[in-house]
Design an enzyme around this catalytic site. Structure first.
Site, short mmCIF file in Angstrom:
data_model
loop_
_atom_site.label_atom_id
_atom_site.label_comp_id
_atom_site.label_asym_id
_atom_site.label_seq_id
_atom_site.Cartn_x
_atom_site.Cartn_y
_atom_site.Cartn_z
N ASP A 109 1.11 -1.22 0.30
CA ASP A 109 0.40 0.16 0.31
C ASP A 109 1.26 1.49 0.18
O ASP A 109 1.89 1.07 0.99
CB ASP A 109 -0.98 0.29 1.20
CG ASP A 109 -1.92 1.18 1.34
OD1 ASP A 109 -2.88 1.19 0.48
OD2 ASP A 109 -1.67 2.16 2.29
N ILE A 110 0.44 1.99 -0.59
CA ILE A 110 1.45 3.47 -0.65
C ILE A 110 0.72 4.31 0.31
O ILE A 110 -0.56 4.68 0.41
CB ILE A 110 0.96 4.29 -2.03
CG1 ILE A 110 1.57 3.19 -3.65
CG2 ILE A 110 2.41 5.37 -2.78
CD1 ILE A 110 1.26 4.21 -4.71
N GLU A 153 -5.09 2.58 -4.18
CA GLU A 153 -3.31 2.22 -4.23
C GLU A 153 -2.77 1.02 -3.68
O GLU A 153 -1.24 1.15 -3.59
CB GLU A 153 -3.22 3.39 -3.24
CG GLU A 153 -3.20 3.88 -1.88
CD GLU A 153 -4.46 3.99 -2.40
OE1 GLU A 153 -4.98 3.82 -0.13
OE2 GLU A 153 -5.42 3.93 -2.12
#
Length: 628
Positions: free
Chosen positions: A506-507, A549
C-alpha cells in the site's frame, strides 16, 4: 573378242543378280552390316578379289577416306599424292571418259580403281586388290570401261540404298527416343536420352548441353552453363534467335553445330555438336540433329511445365495448410513457431525472423523467430530491413547482401523479406537468411510473398487477440496484471506447487498526494511504483494492481524469507526513486503443502500484516502482525 564381251556381260549379270537378291533378302529390315558393305563383299567374291574398298572424297582435305571395306584397308586414308597418281593414270589410260584405271605394278597396294563421278567431279573411288588371277585382270581396256560404267551404276544404287538404310535407322531411333521423351516428365531423363541418341547415331562426334536455367546436373551428362558474358557468340546467338548456328574451326580441325532446344514458349538451352576432322559441318546430318533438338526442346518444355504445375500444386497445398492451421485460434507464439518451422522446411532457410514496426519504425522481434535475431549480430540485418522496408511496401529479394553493404562483415548473404500488411499499413515483416549467396530462387521468393500475404491476416489476428487478452488481464494505468488474473494464477499454484509467498503493498498517505499534487501526479506515483515492482520480480512472478493505491505480488514456489527480502528491497527503493517522494507499507504471507490453505486465507493473512504495518507507523514490512 565377242567371247570376252560375253564374259564381261556375264560378270555384270551375276553382279546384278547378287545385288537384287540381296535387296530381296532384306525384306525391308535393317541389318548390322550396311547395304554398301554387303555389296562390296558380293563384288569381292564374284570377281575373286583379295579386297574391295570404297573411298569417299573429302573436298576440303583433298583426300579420300574409307567409307566401307572388306579387309585390311579398313583404316587406310588415301593421301593427296595418291589421288594425283590415280588422276595421272586416268588421263593416260581412259582420257576424258569413264573407265577403269589399272595401277602400275608395285606402285600401291591397289591394282584397279574405278572412280565415281557426280556432276563432273570425282566423289569417290572403288579400289580393288587382286589375287594372282582375277576376273578384272583379263578384261581389255574397252571391256574394263564397260564394266566400270555398269559397276558405277550399281554402286550408285547401292550407295543410295545404304543412305536410305542409314536414314531409316536414324529416324527409327528418333521415333523411339520421341516416344521416350513423351513418356517421361523428368528433365534429366530427357537430357540423358538426347546424349544417348547422339552417341548411338554419331559415335565419333562430341556433344555438350548448354543449359540456360538452374539444373541439378546429372554427373554423367556433359552439361555446361550457358553464360551470357561468354565469348561463345554462336551459342548465344542460337539461344537468342532460336535458329541453328555453325562455327568452323580450321585450326582445331573441327566444325561445330549449335542447335537450340526450342519449345513453343521459349528456348531452354543449346545442343552443341562437334564434328571432328571436317571444315564444314556435314550437311546430311543437319536435318536429323535439328529434328532431334526440336523434339527434345518440346519434351523439355513439357517436363518443365509439368514440374511447374506440380510445384504450383504443392505451393497451393502448403499455403492452404498453413492458412487453415493459422486460423485455428493459435496463440501468437504458437503461430510464429509454426510459421518458422514451415519456412525452414519449405525454403531450407538457416534463419527466420518476424519483426513488428511501431509508430517510430523501430523494430521488435516477435517470439518464434530464430535465436539469431536476439543476438547482437542481427542488428545489421534488422537496421538494413527497417531502412528499406520502413518507408516502402515492396518485398526484398537480395542474392548477395555484400553488394548492398560492402563495408560490413556479412555472414548471411542471401536474403528475402516480405512486409506483413494490415490494409495499406506495414505492420512488420518476415525475413529469411542463408549464408550461401544466390541460394534462394525467384520461385521461392514468389512463394514466400504469397505465403506471408495469406498468413498476415492470421498473424495480425493472433497479435490482436493477445492484445485484447492482455487488456482483459492487465490494469490499463500500471500495466500490472488485474486482480482476477492474480487470483486465477494463485489458485493454479495451490494445485501444483509446493508453496509460495504473497506480498500486499500500500502507498502510504496516497490521499494526501492526490489532495496536494492532484490526481495526475497520484497516477504518476502509481506508475513509478508499478514499474519498480515489475523490474524487481522474475518473469514467472505475478505483479498485480489490487485496487486503488494497493498493489500485490505473488511468488510461486518461494519461501517466506524470500518474500520478506523482496518486500524490504521494494520498500527501500520506493523511498529513493519516487518523485515526489513517497513510502510504502507491506504485509507478507506464505503457504506450504503441509497444511490446508486457500487464496482467500493467504490474502487475508497478508492484508492483516499490511494493516499492522500501517498502524505501526508505515514505511515498514509486517508478517502476520509482526513488525520487521
Amino acid at each position: 573378242m565377242i567371247k570376252m564381251k560375253n564374259k564381261t556381260a556375264q560378270i555384270l549379270n551375276q553382279l546384278r543378280m547378287l545385288f537384287f537378291q540381296h535387296m530381296q533378302n532384306r525384306k525391308g529390315e535393317l541389318h548390322d552390316a550396311t547395304f554398301l558393305e554387303t555389296f562390296l563383299l558380293d563384288t569381292k567374291e564374284l570377281l575373286e578379289m583379295e579386297e574391295v574398298t570404297f573411298f569417299k572424297f573429302d573436298e576440303w582435305k583433298q583426300q579420300f577416306y574409307k567409307e566401307a571395306s572388306t579387309g585390311s584397308l579398313h583404316d587406310y586414308i588415301m593421301e593427296a599424292p595418291v589421288q594425283e597418281y590415280i588422276q595421272l593414270l586416268w588421263r593416260e589410260q581412259v582420257g576424258d571418259g569413264d573407265g577403269m584405271v589399272r595401277m602400275q605394278a608395285g606402285a600401291l597396294d591397289i591394282h584397279v580403281v574405278i572412280p565415281l563421278w557426280d556432276n563432273g567431279k570425282v566423289i569417290g573411288v572403288t579400289a580393288f586388290k587382286e589375287r594372282e588371277a582375277s576376273a578384272l585382270s583379263s578384261l581389255t581396256l574397252e571391256e574394263g570401261s564397260i564394266f566400270a560404267n555398269e559397276f558405277t551404276i550399281i554402286l550408285k544404287t547401292a550407295l543410295s540404298i545404304s543412305k536410305i538404310s542409314d536414314d531409316e535407322r536414324r529416324y527409327k531411333q528418333l521415333f523411339k527416343v520421341t516416344e521416350k521423351f513423351h513418356s517421361s516428365m523428368s528433365r534429366d531423363a530427357v537430357l540423358g536420352e538426347i546424349i544417348a541418341t547422339l552417341h548411338t547415331v554419331y559415335p565419333t562426334f562430341e556433344y555438350f548441353l548448354l543449359l540456360s536455367h538452374d539444373h541439378d546436373g546429372h554427373e554423367n551428362l556433359p552439361i555446361k552453363e550457358l553464360e551470357y558474358d561468354s565469348d561463345n557468340v554462336a551459342a548465344l546467338q542460337a539461344y537468342v534467335s532460336g535458329n541453328m548456328e555453325f562455327e568452323d574451326q580450321p585450326s582445331e580441325n573441327q566444325s561445330i553445330l549449335y542447335a537450340p532446344l526450342k519449345g513453343k514458349q521459349g528456348v531452354y538451352g543449346v545442343l552443341q555438336v562437334i564434328a571432328p576432322k571436317t571444315l564444314t559441318f556435314p550437311k546430311q546430318e543437319i536435318e536429323f540433329i535439328s529434328l532431334l533438338a526440336n523434339t527434345a526442346g518440346s519434351a523439355l518444355e513439357n517436363a518443365q511445365l509439368y514440374q511447374q504445375s506440380k510445384r504450383l500444386v504443392a505451393d497451393l497445398q502448403l499455403i492452404n495448410e498453413i492458412s487453415r492451421h493459422l486460423n485455428s485460434n493459435l496463440r501468437l507464439d504458437e503461430t510464429m513457431e509454426y510459421m518458422k518451422r514451415q519456412i525452414i522446411t519449405s525454403f531450407h532457410a538457416e534463419q527466420v525472423g518476424f519483426l513488428t514496426l511501431d509508430l517510430d519504425d523501430a523494430g521488435a522481434i516477435l517470439s518464434g523467430s530464430s535465436d539469431f535475431f536476439d543476438s547482437e549480430g542481427a542488428g545489421l540485418y534488422v537496421s538494413f530491413l527497417i531502412d528499406r522496408l520502413g518507408s516502402e511496401k515492396e518485398s526484398l529479394f537480395i542474392g548477395d547482401l555484400r553488394v548492398h553493404r560492402p563495408e560490413a562483415e556479412i555472414r548471411y548473404r542471401s536474403l528475402m523479406a516480405v512486409p506483413m500488411m494490415k490494409g495499406d499499413e506495414v505492420k512488420g515483416f518476415a525475413v529469411i537468411l542463408h549464408t550461401e549467396a544466390y541460394f534462394f530462387s525467384f520461385e521461392m521468393f514468389k512463394l514466400l510473398q504469397s505465403l506471408i500475404h495469406h498468413s498476415s491476416m492470421a498473424m495480425a489476428n493472433s497479435i490482436l487477440r493477445e492484445e485484447l487478452e492482455k487488456m482483459v488481464i492487465t490494469d490499463h494505468l500500471t500495466q500490472l496484471y488485474s486482480r482476477g488474473f492474480l487470483d486465477e494464477k494463485m489458485s493454479r499454484s495451490l494445485e501444483k506447487d509446493e508453496g509460495g509467498a504473497f506480498i500486499m503493498i500500500d502507498i502510504d498517505n496516497f490521499k494526501r498526494i492526490n489532495d496536494t499534487y492532484g490526481h495526475q501526479v497520484g497516477d504518476e506515483i502509481l506508475i513509478q511504483v508499478a514499474n519498480l515492482l515489475q523490474h524487481n520480480i522474475r518473469d514467472h512472478d505475478i505483479g498485480a494492481r489490487w485496487g486503488g493505491e494497493e498493489l500485490a505480488i505473488y511468488l510461486p514456489c518461494e519461501s517466506l524469507e524470500t518474500g520478506i527480502r523482496i518486500a524490504e528491497r521494494l520498500k527501500d527503493k520506493v523511498r529513493d526513486i519516487s518523485n515526489p517522494g513517497v513510502t510504502i507499507s507491506a504485509g507478507v504471507s506464505h503457504w506450504g503443502k503441509g497444511r490446508p490453505d486457500s487464496v482467500k486465507e493467504i490474502v487475508k493473512r497478508a492484508d492483516e500484516a499490511l494493516y499492522s504495518a500501517k498502524n505501526s507507523g508505515k514505511d515498514r514490512v509486517h508478517v502476520h502482525g509482526v513488525l520487521l
